[in-house]
Design a protein around this motif. Structure first.
Motif, PDB file in Angstrom:
ATOM      1  N   VAL A  37       0.828  -1.207   0.000  1.00 51.99           N
ATOM      2  CA  VAL A  37       0.000   0.000   0.000  1.00 51.99           C
ATOM      3  C   VAL A  37       0.866   1.262   0.000  1.00 51.99           C
ATOM      4  O   VAL A  37       0.392   2.328  -0.347  1.00 51.99           O
ATOM      5  N   TRP A  38       2.112   1.144   0.385  1.00 51.63           N
ATOM      6  CA  TRP A  38       3.008   2.295   0.365  1.00 51.63           C
ATOM      7  C   TRP A  38       3.699   2.382  -0.990  1.00 51.63           C
ATOM      8  O   TRP A  38       3.830   1.398  -1.705  1.00 51.63           O
ATOM      9  N   GLU A  39       4.117   3.599  -1.330  1.00 51.81           N
ATOM     10  CA  GLU A  39       4.818   3.831  -2.590  1.00 51.81           C
ATOM     11  C   GLU A  39       6.325   3.673  -2.363  1.00 51.81           C
ATOM     12  O   GLU A  39       6.815   3.809  -1.239  1.00 51.81           O
ATOM     13  N   LEU A  40       7.038   3.407  -3.429  1.00 46.34           N
ATOM     14  CA  LEU A  40       8.488   3.290  -3.387  1.00 46.34           C
ATOM     15  C   LEU A  40       9.085   4.546  -2.751  1.00 46.34           C
ATOM     16  O   LEU A  40       8.699   5.659  -3.098  1.00 46.34           O
ATOM     17  N   HIS A  41       9.990   4.359  -1.822  1.00 47.60           N
ATOM     18  CA  HIS A  41      10.631   5.509  -1.184  1.00 47.60           C
ATOM     19  C   HIS A  41      11.712   6.042  -2.113  1.00 47.60           C
ATOM     20  O   HIS A  41      12.598   5.303  -2.549  1.00 47.60           O
ATOM     21  N   GLY A  42      11.641   7.329  -2.408  1.00 51.31           N
ATOM     22  CA  GLY A  42      12.590   7.968  -3.324  1.00 51.31           C
ATOM     23  C   GLY A  42      13.891   8.355  -2.660  1.00 51.31           C
ATOM     24  O   GLY A  42      14.894   8.577  -3.341  1.00 51.31           O
ATOM     25  N   SER A  43      13.874   8.451  -1.334  1.00 47.46           N
ATOM     26  CA  SER A  43      15.087   8.806  -0.596  1.00 47.46           C
ATOM     27  C   SER A  43      14.953   8.291   0.833  1.00 47.46           C
ATOM     28  O   SER A  43      13.857   7.921   1.273  1.00 47.46           O
ATOM     29  N   MET A 158      -1.703   4.050  -0.640  1.00 45.68           N
ATOM     30  CA  MET A 158      -2.038   5.219   0.184  1.00 45.68           C
ATOM     31  C   MET A 158      -2.222   6.489  -0.635  1.00 45.68           C
ATOM     32  O   MET A 158      -2.995   7.350  -0.260  1.00 45.68           O
ATOM     33  N   THR A 159      -1.519   6.584  -1.753  1.00 42.22           N
ATOM     34  CA  THR A 159      -1.642   7.773  -2.597  1.00 42.22           C
ATOM     35  C   THR A 159      -2.708   7.603  -3.673  1.00 42.22           C
ATOM     36  O   THR A 159      -3.023   8.549  -4.373  1.00 42.22           O
ATOM     37  N   GLY A 160      -3.218   6.383  -3.820  1.00 41.39           N
ATOM     38  CA  GLY A 160      -4.192   6.115  -4.860  1.00 41.39           C
ATOM     39  C   GLY A 160      -3.576   5.867  -6.226  1.00 41.39           C
ATOM     40  O   GLY A 160      -4.291   5.670  -7.213  1.00 41.39           O
ATOM     41  N   LYS A 161      -2.257   5.844  -6.322  1.00 37.05           N
ATOM     42  CA  LYS A 161      -1.590   5.642  -7.608  1.00 37.05           C
ATOM     43  C   LYS A 161      -1.658   4.190  -8.078  1.00 37.05           C
ATOM     44  O   LYS A 161      -1.536   3.923  -9.271  1.00 37.05           O
TER      45      LYS A 161
END
Length: 172
Positions: A37-43, A158-161
Motif C-alpha cells: 500500500v506504500w509507494e516506493l521511497h525515493g530517498s 495510500m496515494t491512490g496511484k
C-alpha cells in the motif's frame, strides 16, 4: 510495544535509527514495493518520515509495527504488524521483507508470532488478511497461517496511484 521472540526471529520496535538500512534493503526496492500500500521511497528521508510515524504510534492499542530481526545475526530483514480495521471489526495482518529473506519461511514465522501475541495479549480472536491476486508468495503465507479465503476485494495504495484486485481472508 512488546518484543516478540520466535525460534529464528526477534520482532522489535522500529526506530528512525533504522532508516538507512531499511531504505537500502527494502523501501527503495520496486520488487518489494510492488504489491504494497506504500509507494516506493525515493530517498532515505521518505523512510525517516514513515519511521517517525511508527515511533509516534508506539503507545497505540490499535496499531502495532515491528522490525523483524534474524536472531542469529541481528540483521533487520523486514517489518510486519497488525492494525485495527473498523470496517472488518478486527485486526489486519501485514508484512514485507527484503528480497534476500524471501522464500525462507520468515513471513510465516513472523505471522505466527504476531497472531499469538494478538490472541494471548490483546484477546483477539478474529483477523483479516489480503494479498494482490498476482502475489502468490503472500497467498502461500496467508494459507499456512490458517486464514480462510472469503472472496475477492480490492485495495489502493495510500496515494491512490496503485489499484489492486485482492483475495481476502479471515482467521477465526
Amino acid at each position: 510495544m512488546p518484543t516478540i521472540e520466535t525460534e529464528r526471529l526477534i520482532l522489535r520496535p522500529l526506530t528512525v535509527a533504522d532508516a538507512q538500512h531499511i531504505y537500502a534493503s527494502w523501501t527503495s526496492d520496486p520488487d518489494v514495493e510492488r504489491f504494497m500500500v506504500w509507494e516506493l521511497h525515493g530517498s532515505v528521508a521518505d523512510t525517516v518520515e514513515w519511521l517517525a510515524g511508527v515511533e509516534e504510534g508506539l503507545e497505540s492499542d490499535t496499531s502495532y509495527t515491528w522490525g523483524v530481526v534474524l536472531r542469529e545475526t541481528g540483521l533487520l530483514i523486514g517489518s510486519a504488524g497488525i492494525g485495527f480495521v473498523p470496517a472488518h471489526g478486527c485486526f489486519e495482518l501485514g508484512y514485507n521483507f527484503m528480497k534476500s529473506a524471501w522464500g525462507k519461511g520468515y513471513a510465516t514465522e513472523t505471522g505466527r508470532g504476531i497472531l499469538k501475541f494478538a490472541k494471548e495479549t490483546l484477546g483477539q480472536r478474529r483477523f483479516f488478511c489480503r494479498h494482490a491476486v498476482e502475489n502468490v508468495r503472500s497467498q502461500r503465507v496467508i494459507e499456512k497461517l490458517g486464514f480462510k479465503y472469503v472472496g475477492d476485494g480490492a485495495y489502493d495504495s495510500m496515494t491512490g496511484k496503485k489499484h489492486f484486485i485482492s483475495r481476502d481472508y479471515f482467521l477465526e
